[in-house]
Design an enzyme around this catalytic site. Structure first.
Site, PDB file in Angstrom:
ATOM      1  N   GLU A 134       0.951  -1.614   0.305  1.00 34.49           N
ATOM      2  CA  GLU A 134       0.198  -0.044   0.339  1.00 34.49           C
ATOM      3  C   GLU A 134       0.798   1.451  -0.218  1.00 34.49           C
ATOM      4  O   GLU A 134       0.314   2.030   1.021  1.00 34.49           O
ATOM      5  CB  GLU A 134      -0.770  -0.334   1.048  1.00 34.49           C
TER       6      GLU A 134
ATOM      7  N   GLU B  85      -4.780  -9.139   0.985  1.00 36.37           N
ATOM      8  CA  GLU B  85      -5.123  -8.777   2.131  1.00 36.37           C
ATOM      9  C   GLU B  85      -6.841  -8.408   2.174  1.00 36.37           C
ATOM     10  O   GLU B  85      -7.528  -8.080   1.503  1.00 36.37           O
ATOM     11  CB  GLU B  85      -4.963  -7.650   3.019  1.00 36.37           C
TER      12      GLU B  85
HETATM   13  C1  BG6 Z   1      -3.993  -2.245   5.721  1.00 37.22           C
HETATM   14  C2  BG6 Z   1      -2.519  -2.602   5.895  1.00 37.22           C
HETATM   15  O1  BG6 Z   1      -3.888  -1.079   5.040  1.00 37.22           O
HETATM   16  O2  BG6 Z   1      -5.356  -2.855   6.063  1.00 37.22           O
HETATM   17  C3  BG6 Z   1      -2.464  -3.477   7.489  1.00 37.22           C
HETATM   18  O3  BG6 Z   1      -1.751  -3.047   5.028  1.00 37.22           O
HETATM   19  C4  BG6 Z   1      -3.528  -2.456   8.539  1.00 37.22           C
HETATM   20  O4  BG6 Z   1      -1.095  -2.793   7.723  1.00 37.22           O
HETATM   21  C5  BG6 Z   1      -4.608  -3.236   7.563  1.00 37.22           C
HETATM   22  O5  BG6 Z   1      -3.361  -3.396   9.691  1.00 37.22           O
HETATM   23  C6  BG6 Z   1      -6.143  -2.985   8.767  1.00 37.22           C
HETATM   24  O6  BG6 Z   1      -6.388  -2.031   8.835  1.00 37.22           O
HETATM   25  P1  BG6 Z   1      -6.260  -0.659  10.068  1.00 37.22           P
HETATM   26  O7  BG6 Z   1      -6.132   0.639   9.778  1.00 37.22           O
HETATM   27  O8  BG6 Z   1      -7.562  -1.181  10.727  1.00 37.22           O
HETATM   28  O9  BG6 Z   1      -4.970  -1.700  11.288  1.00 37.22           O
END
Ligand code: BG6
Length: 468
Positions: A166, A364
């Site tokens: 990202e 993800e």
């Molecule tokens: C993604 C990232 O944006 O989402 C992670 O690659 C992140 O590092 C995940 O933890 C979930 O988002 P957040 O902000 O709730 O941790």
């Protein structure tokens, strides 16, 4: 009906060094911007929990890899910490870090879990940030040298590399919207950071290919499909610009080796373009990836602005659109993100139709939920909402594959509840529950469900437990 996935489909999850390792100032690791920011502004972090306080993968890697095996993962993504491997950002390599990453890679392979290794997950070494971070081309060179050291040390066993996770997030967080250090709000500097990140990516790809290591290299992008409020031409134009700014700014260089002309013209018209040097365009062309990781959490709903931006205001992406709150949207209220499962299919379709159907996978997808212990019964978190979330996304992934998308796998965010940046442990995402005080690990219901799906390479439609 059974949702059967192609043979060899990648089932797994993703994690990152800064969110799981802990030991953040131990065994030779130096500070990243997260260690530094937490030291100077702990109140910015939920319950003042900082990057030392994680699930402790640095010490518990063997136990955690055994859990990955129990979850029937055939693949797992984590990252190598630049600040651990090369504490000053360039120069000397830390032998303790080499031993640690060798142990992790060897154990993953021994357990039949193919390692996917990412090289930057928002974790700029402080020493590099002090030189200006991505604004400084010397840091671009230093990053590429770090990447090359990783290929040299681990490339005999690691065959799936990713330059960045990202990369737009440090741009947004650090230079536009104040949720990452260095908390700058300045579009022009943000554009430089974005451009230099892609140069760093391309340079790392060049180094990787020069080594002929018989593997592949990609990038992981968070794609947020832009949906316009209506078919009104102003709404459509606004959504199109949001797409240019937030998706195509990274997707086009990663898959086509160049920026969209329209984006260049748009930023040029407002005097926001970074300086390009001789050789940059050729370098970007070399950065076309072998494999694209897609992180998908939420769509971006857009409407046109009610009035034009005031030229006296700070130049921001929102000069071109307004966010739209669609009535009736389904929300994850804890994270404040809309859940729109079909978005994952729309991304795959867009890639197929407009980007020559690249090799890709869902790198993800996930759901962070607050106070999950309220769902605990007989010692296990009954996270049926997470099972429903995954299943509904997978159904759309399945449809995309049936229609010809080259989607090779699905990784969940994340393996075990981990430290989520400024949200620390507010929202839990894992297949495995972490008790922070005791560090005890317990597989949630979703973990068992996912293990069964992975073993079966699919799931039946009507079966709530995912078992056939
Ligand atoms: C993604 C990232 O944006 O989402 C992670 O690659 C992140 O590092 C995940 O933890 C979930 O988002 P957040 O902000 O709730 O941790």
């Amino acid at each position: 009906m059974k949702y059967q996935f192609p043979q060899g489909f990648w089932w797994g999850s993703a994690s990152s060094a800064p969110q799981s390792e802990g030991a953040s100032m131990e065994d030779g690791k130096s500070a990243t911007i997260w260690d530094h920011w937490f030291a100077i502004e702990p109140a910015r972090f939920h319950q003042r929990i900082g990057p030392r306080d994680t699930s402790g993968f640095y010490r518990r890697w063997r136990e955690d890899i055994a859990l990955l095996r129990r979850l029937n993962h055939n693949t797992f993504r984590t990252s190598i910490s630049w600040a651990r491997l090369i504490p000053q950002g360039r120069g000397e390599v830390n032998p303790q870090a080499v031993a640690f990453y060798n142990n992790v890679i060897d154990e993953l392979l021994a357990q039949g879990v193919t390692p996917f290794i990412n090289l930057f997950h928002f974790d700029m070494p402080l020493a590099m940030q002090q030189l200006g971070g991505w604004e400084n081309r010397a840091v671009v060179e230093a990053y590429a040298a770090f990447a090359d050291v990783c290929f040299q040390l681990f490339g005999d066993r690691v065959k799936h590399w990713f330059t960045f996770n990202e990369p737009i997030v440090p741009v947004e967080g650090g230079y536009l919207y104040d949720f990452h250090y260095p908390n700058v709000v300045d579009f022009k500097r943000a554009a430089v950071v974005a451009f230099h990140t892609m140069l760093a990516h391309s340079l790392a790809v060049r180094h990787y290919r020069a080594r002929n290591q018989d593997g592949e290299i990609g990038i992981i992008l968070n794609l947020t499909p832009s949906y316009s409020r209506s078919s009104d031409p102003d709404d459509v134009a606004a959504a199109h610009r949001a797409d240019l700014l937030f998706n195509r700014s990274f997707l086009d260089p990663a898959l086509r080796g160049r920026y969209p002309q329209e984006l260049v013209r748009l930023l040029g018209a407002y005097g926001q373009l970074p300086t390009c040097r001789a050789g940059d365009a050729a370098l970007l062309k070399e950065g076309v990836v072998d494999l694209l990781g897609i992180n998908y959490y939420q769509p971006r709903r857009i409407k046109s602005r009610e009035s034009p931006a005031d030229p006296a205001d700070l130049f921001m992406p929102e000069w071109f659109f307004s966010p739209y709150e669609m009535p009736g949207r389904k929300m994850n209220p804890y994270r404040g993100w809309e859940i729109y499962e079909k978005g994952i299919y729309d991304i795959l379709t867009n890639l197929r139709e407009n980007y020559a159907n690249p090799r890709c996978f869902i790198s993800e997808n996930g759901m962070g939920v607050e106070d999950e212990q309220r769902f605990e019964q007989h010692g296990q978190i009954q996270d049926d909402y997470r099972i429903a979330f995954i299943r509904q996304h997978l159904q759309w992934v399945h449809r995309g594959i049936q229609e010809g998308s080259h989607c090779l796998g699905y990784h969940m965010w994340t393996f075990i509840d981990n430290w989520s940046w400024c949200n620390a442990y507010k929202n839990r995402y894992g297949f495995v529950q972490l008790d922070r005080a005791s560090q005890r690990r317990a597989i949630k219901k979703s973990g068992e469900w996912f293990a069964a799906v992975a073993a079966d390479n699919g799931f039946a439609e009507e079966d709530n437990d995912g078992r056939s």
